[in-house]
Scaffold this motif. Structure first.
Motif, short mmCIF file in Angstrom:
data_model
loop_
_atom_site.label_atom_id
_atom_site.label_comp_id
_atom_site.label_asym_id
_atom_site.label_seq_id
_atom_site.Cartn_x
_atom_site.Cartn_y
_atom_site.Cartn_z
N GLN A 1 10.06 -6.09 9.18
CA GLN A 1 9.32 -6.17 10.45
C GLN A 1 7.83 -6.36 10.19
O GLN A 1 7.16 -7.15 10.87
CB GLN A 1 9.55 -4.90 11.26
CG GLN A 1 8.92 -4.94 12.65
CD GLN A 1 9.14 -3.63 13.40
OE1 GLN A 1 8.74 -2.57 12.93
NE2 GLN A 1 9.78 -3.71 14.55
N SER A 2 7.30 -5.69 9.18
CA SER A 2 5.87 -5.80 8.86
C SER A 2 5.51 -7.20 8.37
O SER A 2 4.36 -7.61 8.47
CB SER A 2 5.49 -4.78 7.78
OG SER A 2 5.74 -3.46 8.23
N CYS A 3 6.49 -7.91 7.84
CA CYS A 3 6.25 -9.28 7.32
C CYS A 3 6.75 -10.34 8.30
O CYS A 3 6.93 -11.50 7.92
CB CYS A 3 6.94 -9.45 5.97
SG CYS A 3 6.39 -8.29 4.72
N GLY B 1 12.04 -14.65 2.44
CA GLY B 1 13.31 -14.41 1.78
C GLY B 1 13.41 -12.97 1.30
O GLY B 1 12.41 -12.24 1.23
N LEU B 2 14.59 -12.56 0.93
CA LEU B 2 14.84 -11.16 0.55
C LEU B 2 14.02 -10.73 -0.65
O LEU B 2 13.57 -9.57 -0.71
CB LEU B 2 16.34 -10.98 0.28
CG LEU B 2 16.80 -9.58 -0.11
CD1 LEU B 2 16.46 -8.58 0.99
CD2 LEU B 2 18.30 -9.57 -0.40
N ASN B 3 13.79 -11.61 -1.60
CA ASN B 3 13.07 -11.22 -2.83
C ASN B 3 11.68 -10.67 -2.53
O ASN B 3 11.22 -9.73 -3.18
CB ASN B 3 12.96 -12.41 -3.78
CG ASN B 3 14.29 -12.74 -4.45
OD1 ASN B 3 15.15 -11.88 -4.56
ND2 ASN B 3 14.45 -13.97 -4.89
N ILE B 4 10.99 -11.27 -1.55
CA ILE B 4 9.65 -10.81 -1.19
C ILE B 4 9.69 -9.36 -0.70
O ILE B 4 8.89 -8.50 -1.12
CB ILE B 4 9.01 -11.71 -0.12
CG1 ILE B 4 8.61 -13.05 -0.72
CG2 ILE B 4 7.81 -11.04 0.54
CD1 ILE B 4 7.40 -12.99 -1.63
N TYR B 5 10.61 -9.08 0.20
CA TYR B 5 10.71 -7.72 0.75
C TYR B 5 11.01 -6.70 -0.34
O TYR B 5 10.44 -5.61 -0.37
CB TYR B 5 11.80 -7.65 1.82
CG TYR B 5 11.67 -8.69 2.92
CD1 TYR B 5 10.45 -8.91 3.55
CD2 TYR B 5 12.76 -9.43 3.34
CE1 TYR B 5 10.32 -9.85 4.57
CE2 TYR B 5 12.66 -10.37 4.36
CZ TYR B 5 11.43 -10.58 4.96
OH TYR B 5 11.32 -11.51 5.96
N VAL B 6 11.93 -7.07 -1.25
CA VAL B 6 12.29 -6.16 -2.34
C VAL B 6 11.09 -5.94 -3.25
O VAL B 6 10.82 -4.81 -3.68
CB VAL B 6 13.49 -6.72 -3.13
CG1 VAL B 6 13.75 -5.90 -4.39
CG2 VAL B 6 14.74 -6.73 -2.25
N ASP B 7 10.36 -7.01 -3.55
CA ASP B 7 9.19 -6.89 -4.42
C ASP B 7 8.12 -5.97 -3.78
O ASP B 7 7.46 -5.20 -4.48
CB ASP B 7 8.58 -8.27 -4.68
CG ASP B 7 9.43 -9.10 -5.64
OD1 ASP B 7 10.31 -8.52 -6.28
OD2 ASP B 7 9.20 -10.32 -5.73
N ILE B 8 7.95 -6.07 -2.46
CA ILE B 8 6.99 -5.20 -1.77
C ILE B 8 7.40 -3.74 -1.91
O ILE B 8 6.60 -2.87 -2.27
CB ILE B 8 6.89 -5.59 -0.28
CG1 ILE B 8 6.25 -6.97 -0.12
CG2 ILE B 8 6.08 -4.55 0.49
CD1 ILE B 8 6.35 -7.54 1.28
N LEU B 9 8.68 -3.47 -1.63
CA LEU B 9 9.15 -2.08 -1.71
C LEU B 9 9.05 -1.53 -3.12
O LEU B 9 8.83 -0.33 -3.32
CB LEU B 9 10.59 -2.00 -1.20
CG LEU B 9 10.80 -2.20 0.30
CD1 LEU B 9 12.27 -2.22 0.64
CD2 LEU B 9 10.09 -1.11 1.10
N GLY C 1 6.76 -2.30 -5.20
CA GLY C 1 5.36 -2.16 -5.60
C GLY C 1 4.82 -3.31 -6.42
O GLY C 1 3.83 -3.15 -7.16
N SER C 2 5.43 -4.48 -6.32
CA SER C 2 4.94 -5.63 -7.09
C SER C 2 3.53 -6.03 -6.65
O SER C 2 3.18 -5.96 -5.47
CB SER C 2 5.89 -6.82 -6.88
OG SER C 2 5.32 -8.01 -7.39
N ARG C 3 2.73 -6.47 -7.63
CA ARG C 3 1.40 -7.00 -7.33
C ARG C 3 1.30 -8.45 -7.80
O ARG C 3 0.25 -8.92 -8.27
CB ARG C 3 0.32 -6.14 -7.99
CG ARG C 3 0.31 -4.72 -7.44
CD ARG C 3 -0.91 -3.94 -7.85
NE ARG C 3 -0.88 -2.58 -7.32
CZ ARG C 3 -1.27 -2.24 -6.10
NH1 ARG C 3 -1.74 -3.18 -5.29
NH2 ARG C 3 -1.20 -0.98 -5.70
N ALA D 1 -0.82 -12.76 0.26
CA ALA D 1 -0.43 -12.46 1.64
C ALA D 1 -0.89 -11.06 2.06
O ALA D 1 -0.62 -10.64 3.19
CB ALA D 1 1.09 -12.58 1.80
N GLN D 2 -1.55 -10.35 1.15
CA GLN D 2 -2.05 -8.99 1.38
C GLN D 2 -0.92 -8.00 1.70
O GLN D 2 -1.13 -6.98 2.36
CB GLN D 2 -3.09 -8.97 2.51
CG GLN D 2 -4.35 -9.76 2.17
CD GLN D 2 -5.45 -9.59 3.20
OE1 GLN D 2 -5.18 -9.41 4.39
NE2 GLN D 2 -6.70 -9.62 2.74
#
Length: 546
Positions: free
Chosen positions: A417-419, A424-432, A434-436, A443-444
């Motif tokens: 929801q925040s994005c 795609g799913l990989n982005i959400y997983v990377d955010i959770l 803690g990927s930098r 995309a901040q």
């Protein structure tokens, strides 16, 4: 009809739907026949020519398939032959023009390229039907589309009044409608048999390509070889075919191989050895496909997920054609579902690309569901199951561990929801986790309050959870060209809206095999830790809102 059935084919009674289809053809009706593998579709076009004493024309996609059918029919005393697009011997064509065959097979290329005078002579000699076998090849929404099949409608003008018969084992409602429209069928008689192969056990497991799994696979195969049953192993690449066949050879198990880079003679010899039980195991790509009719295949293994459920149903359906119990195991890795760009060539239409993506998504969902696999297959083909559990698939016979995953589901849904649900799913997983990575920072997303709150779980764990949420209707997969995005469904939004600080509605989901491992063995977040993380998230969200 019954007398011919007995004298030529040795059967004393018709199988379900066969007689109705044949009667429709004899009345001159266009017919669409959708019946499962091994259900006797071929008889529907083989018997009418013998009843009326005229030639039946059958379009078939492969020369090898036509050769096998011609040989089998000749052994029954039925006069038949085939015409291919590369044939230079005109003897068959001349005999056909004089009505000397009961059944004449043709490739779609040949059917569209022969002269009008040829068709005129055939009509004069007597034609009773024009059958299109493997008719799903007509549809851009089908799993094996062929451009040549799309041109067969031109023959309606050349053969007016002749009943057109389309036959396939795998066709969704969209494909069935496309077949009818493409062949310009007029008020066709549509016959749809059951897709339920009750003697087949369906099972799915995720696996890692490596020596440990290969040893287990060889051991499982050896058990079936010892009991006298045959096994087909379908691989997604030629490299896998060669690797598995080598492992079997080292274990003392004789196996045939079959793939598209083998020469015609080698493929034919491999096929012959398997059909005659001189080897009990066939390791093959999907090139080992249509027309495989071996009754005693006790095990069908897929080493890698097929590109569609239609392909899987057809290939797994080559097991247990004698009606005896057989098993179908599908082993997959997550990389199998990232092959959309490989399957979607530049020459494909937008419809074809969409169809491939939808098929791949359905295959992925089949692998990840925790409910009855047979019911999922039946539903995909538009058939309603009779019970909630079939009792003959891995999900129905295994009591799966369940747990409340409301906190983890909340984190994933809140992240999506925040994005804005456009990634795609990989982005959400990377955010959770803690990927930098550069994409995250640009995309901040590294500034989001929930960035890194799910780092205690692996990427595969989160992806397995996402699959569960898709299967249960909390998330929706969307197709954009050859890419997939994940967004929140209405059901998922309702779940999010019901959340209060430190108070989440329970969300009980099965724990799949991908969720069991190092993360599940005491190293996952403790309950207190999860609540602390969530409380921190809520506090940050409230502060930002203030």
């Amino acid at each position: 009809m019954e007398a011919i059935l007995k004298s030529y084919f040795g059967f004393s009674a018709f199988r379900p739907y066969q007689k109705e289809v044949i009667q429709g053809i004899l009345r001159g009706k266009d017919c669409l026949v959708v019946k499962g593998t091994g259900s006797g579709k071929s008889l529907c076009y083989q018997l009418p020519p013998l009843v009326v004493g005229k030639t039946g024309i059958v379009v078939s996609p492969l020369i090898s398939l036509m050769q096998d059918q011609v040989m089998a029919l000749k052994q029954r005393g039925i006069k038949s032959e085939y015409l291919g697009s590369t044939q230079t011997d005109y003897t068959v064509q001349h005999k056909a023009e004089r009505g000397q065959y009961n059944i004449l097979f043709m490739t779609p290329e040949k059917a569209c390229s022969v002269s009008t005078s040829f068709w005129s002579k055939l009509k004069t000699a007597g034609i009773c039907l024009f059958a299109v076998d493997e008719a799903h090849c007509i549809s851009e929404w089908g799993h094996d589309f062929r451009v040549e099949y799309k041109q067969l409608d031109k023959l309606r003008d050349v053969l007016p009044g002749l009943p057109f018969v389309a036959l396939t084992a795998t066709a969704t409602e969209k494909v069935r409608n496309d077949i009818i429209n493409s062949l310009k069928m007029k008020d066709p008689q549509v016959t749809i048999g059951s897709f339920d192969r009750t003697n087949l056990f369906y099972g799915v497991k995720s696996f890692d390509r490596g020596p440990l799994f290969m040893n287990k696979l060889v051991l499982d195969i050896s058990k079936y070889v010892a009991s006298g049953g045959s096994t087909i192993i379908y691989c997604t690449t030629i490299k896998d075919v060669e690797q598995i066949s080598k492992a079997l050879e080292e274990a003392g198990i004789s196996a045939g191989i079959y793939h598209g880079l083998m020469d015609k003679t080698s493929r034919a010899e491999s096929h012959r050895l398997f059909i005659r039980d001189e080897v009990q195991v066939m390791v093959a790509t999907v090139a080992f496909g249509m027309g495989i009719d071996k009754p005693n295949v006790r095990q069908v293994i897929h080493y890698g997920c097929p590109k569609s459920l239609e392909s899987y149903y057809q290939e797994s359906g080559r097991g247990g054609r004698d009606g005896i119990a057989s098993v179908c195991w599908l082993y997959y890795t997550r990389s199998d579902f990232a092959k959309a760009d490989f399957y979607c060539g530049e020459s494909l239409t937008e419809n074809q690309r969409t169809a491939i993506m939808e098929s791949l998504m359905a295959a992925q969902q089949y692998c990840s569901i925790a409910t009855c696999r047979r019911n999922f297959l039946l539903s995909y083909f538009g058939e309603k199951s009779q019970s909630e559990k079939c009792g003959n698939c891995d999900n129905c016979i295994d009591s799966k561990k369940e747990r409340d995953m409301s906190k983890e589901a909340f984190l994933l849904l809140a992240c999506i929801q925040s994005c804005w649900g456009t990634w795609g799913l990989n982005i959400y997983v990377d955010i959770l986790r803690g990927s930098r990575a550069k994409k995250i920072r640009n995309a901040q997303f590294d500034m989001l309050p929930l960035h890194g709150l799910g780092k205690e779980y692996s990427s595969n764990w989160w992806k397995a959870l996402a699959s569960q949420l898709i299967s249960n209707g909390y998330l929706t997969e969307n197709i954009r060209d050859v890419y997939r995005t994940i967004s929140i469904s209405a059901k998922g939004k309702k779940f999010l809206n019901s959340v209060r600080q430190d108070c989440l509605p329970p969300l009980i989901l099965p724990v799949t095999s991908e969720m069991i491992g190092e993360n599940e063995n005491d190293s996952a977040l403790s309950e207190a830790g999860k609540m602390e993380n969530l409380a921190t998230y809520f506090q940050r969200r409230e502060n930002e809102a203030f």
